[in-house]
Design a protein around this motif. Structure first.
Motif, short mmCIF file in Angstrom:
data_model
loop_
_atom_site.label_atom_id
_atom_site.label_comp_id
_atom_site.label_asym_id
_atom_site.label_seq_id
_atom_site.Cartn_x
_atom_site.Cartn_y
_atom_site.Cartn_z
N GLN A 98 -19.24 -3.82 5.84
CA GLN A 98 -18.66 -2.48 5.85
C GLN A 98 -17.56 -2.36 6.91
N ALA A 99 -17.78 -2.95 8.08
CA ALA A 99 -16.79 -2.89 9.15
C ALA A 99 -15.52 -3.65 8.75
N VAL A 100 -15.68 -4.81 8.14
CA VAL A 100 -14.52 -5.59 7.70
C VAL A 100 -13.78 -4.84 6.58
N ALA A 101 -14.53 -4.24 5.67
CA ALA A 101 -13.90 -3.47 4.59
C ALA A 101 -13.10 -2.30 5.16
N GLN A 102 -13.61 -1.66 6.20
CA GLN A 102 -12.90 -0.55 6.84
C GLN A 102 -11.59 -1.05 7.47
N LYS A 103 -11.66 -2.21 8.15
CA LYS A 103 -10.46 -2.79 8.74
C LYS A 103 -9.44 -3.13 7.66
N ILE A 104 -9.93 -3.67 6.55
CA ILE A 104 -9.03 -4.01 5.44
C ILE A 104 -8.32 -2.76 4.95
N GLY A 105 -9.06 -1.68 4.79
CA GLY A 105 -8.46 -0.42 4.35
C GLY A 105 -7.40 0.09 5.32
N ASP A 106 -7.69 -0.01 6.61
CA ASP A 106 -6.74 0.44 7.63
C ASP A 106 -5.46 -0.40 7.60
N VAL A 107 -5.62 -1.72 7.51
CA VAL A 107 -4.46 -2.60 7.51
C VAL A 107 -3.65 -2.43 6.22
N GLU A 108 -4.35 -2.24 5.10
CA GLU A 108 -3.64 -1.99 3.83
C GLU A 108 -2.78 -0.74 3.92
N GLN A 109 -3.33 0.31 4.52
CA GLN A 109 -2.59 1.57 4.66
C GLN A 109 -1.36 1.37 5.55
N GLU A 110 -1.54 0.67 6.65
CA GLU A 110 -0.43 0.42 7.56
C GLU A 110 0.65 -0.45 6.89
N ALA A 111 0.22 -1.45 6.13
CA ALA A 111 1.16 -2.32 5.42
C ALA A 111 1.94 -1.51 4.37
N GLU A 112 1.26 -0.60 3.72
CA GLU A 112 1.93 0.24 2.71
C GLU A 112 2.97 1.15 3.38
N GLU A 113 2.65 1.66 4.56
CA GLU A 113 3.61 2.48 5.30
C GLU A 113 4.84 1.66 5.69
N HIS A 114 4.62 0.43 6.14
CA HIS A 114 5.74 -0.45 6.49
C HIS A 114 6.62 -0.72 5.26
N LYS A 115 5.98 -0.96 4.13
CA LYS A 115 6.72 -1.24 2.89
C LYS A 115 7.58 -0.03 2.52
N LEU A 116 7.01 1.14 2.62
CA LEU A 116 7.74 2.37 2.29
C LEU A 116 8.97 2.53 3.18
N VAL A 117 8.81 2.30 4.48
CA VAL A 117 9.94 2.42 5.41
C VAL A 117 10.98 1.34 5.12
N LEU A 118 10.52 0.10 4.89
CA LEU A 118 11.46 -0.98 4.56
C LEU A 118 12.25 -0.66 3.30
N ASP A 119 11.56 -0.18 2.27
CA ASP A 119 12.23 0.18 1.01
C ASP A 119 13.24 1.31 1.22
N THR A 120 12.95 2.21 2.14
CA THR A 120 13.84 3.33 2.42
C THR A 120 15.06 2.88 3.22
N LEU A 121 14.85 2.02 4.23
CA LEU A 121 15.94 1.64 5.13
C LEU A 121 16.84 0.52 4.58
N THR A 122 16.30 -0.36 3.76
CA THR A 122 17.05 -1.53 3.30
C THR A 122 18.40 -1.20 2.66
N PRO A 123 18.47 -0.20 1.78
CA PRO A 123 19.78 0.06 1.15
C PRO A 123 20.77 0.80 2.05
N LEU A 124 20.35 1.25 3.21
CA LEU A 124 21.22 2.03 4.08
C LEU A 124 22.18 1.14 4.88
N PRO A 125 23.33 1.69 5.30
CA PRO A 125 24.26 0.90 6.12
C PRO A 125 23.61 0.51 7.46
#
Length: 121
Positions: free
Chosen positions: A26-53
């Motif tokens: 359960q503890a490892v699954a919780q960590k996985i969920g936290d890291v997945e959420q953080e990775a998704e946030e990074h992806k969203l920011v990268l997708d937003t910033l990449t096309p910008l000058p």
């Protein structure tokens, strides 16, 4: 009577071991969920910033402090962080599967032990 006390003690030990496995999973699954959420946030920011000058102004939170940077300053660090999160996630998934396999083997051994005890009596 002594046999029943031993059996009750053994049952308690087995229950404790089972609970430890479940808690770890359960503890490892919780960590996985936290890291997945953080990775998704990074992806969203990268997708937003990449096309910008590259010289466009943006803001980044570093150790709780909001700092002004340019897109070209921020993108490499964000990509490095995203790659690091992916590696952490892969490692956590391996750890989860390993612990799950270990628990299944333990359960199989306990079941075999219980079956052999039943056949003796």
């Amino acid at each position: 009577m002594a046999q029943q006390a031993l059996s009750a003690k053994k049952q308690q030990e087995l229950q404790t071991q089972y609970s430890n496995y479940k808690d770890t999973l359960q503890a490892v699954a919780q960590k996985i969920g936290d890291v997945e959420q953080e990775a998704e946030e990074h992806k969203l920011v990268l997708d937003t910033l990449t096309p910008l000058p590259g010289d466009r102004k943006c803001f980044r939170m570093i150790n709780g402090v909001l700092v002004e940077r340019t897109v070209s300053d921020v993108l490499p660090a964000l990509q490095t962080n995203a790659d690091g999160l992916k590696k952490v996630l892969d490692d956590l998934m391996k750890q989860y599967r390993s612990k799950q396999d270990e628990m299944e083997k333990w359960k199989a051994c306990v079941t075999l032990d219980a079956a052999s005890l039943m056949h003796r009596h």
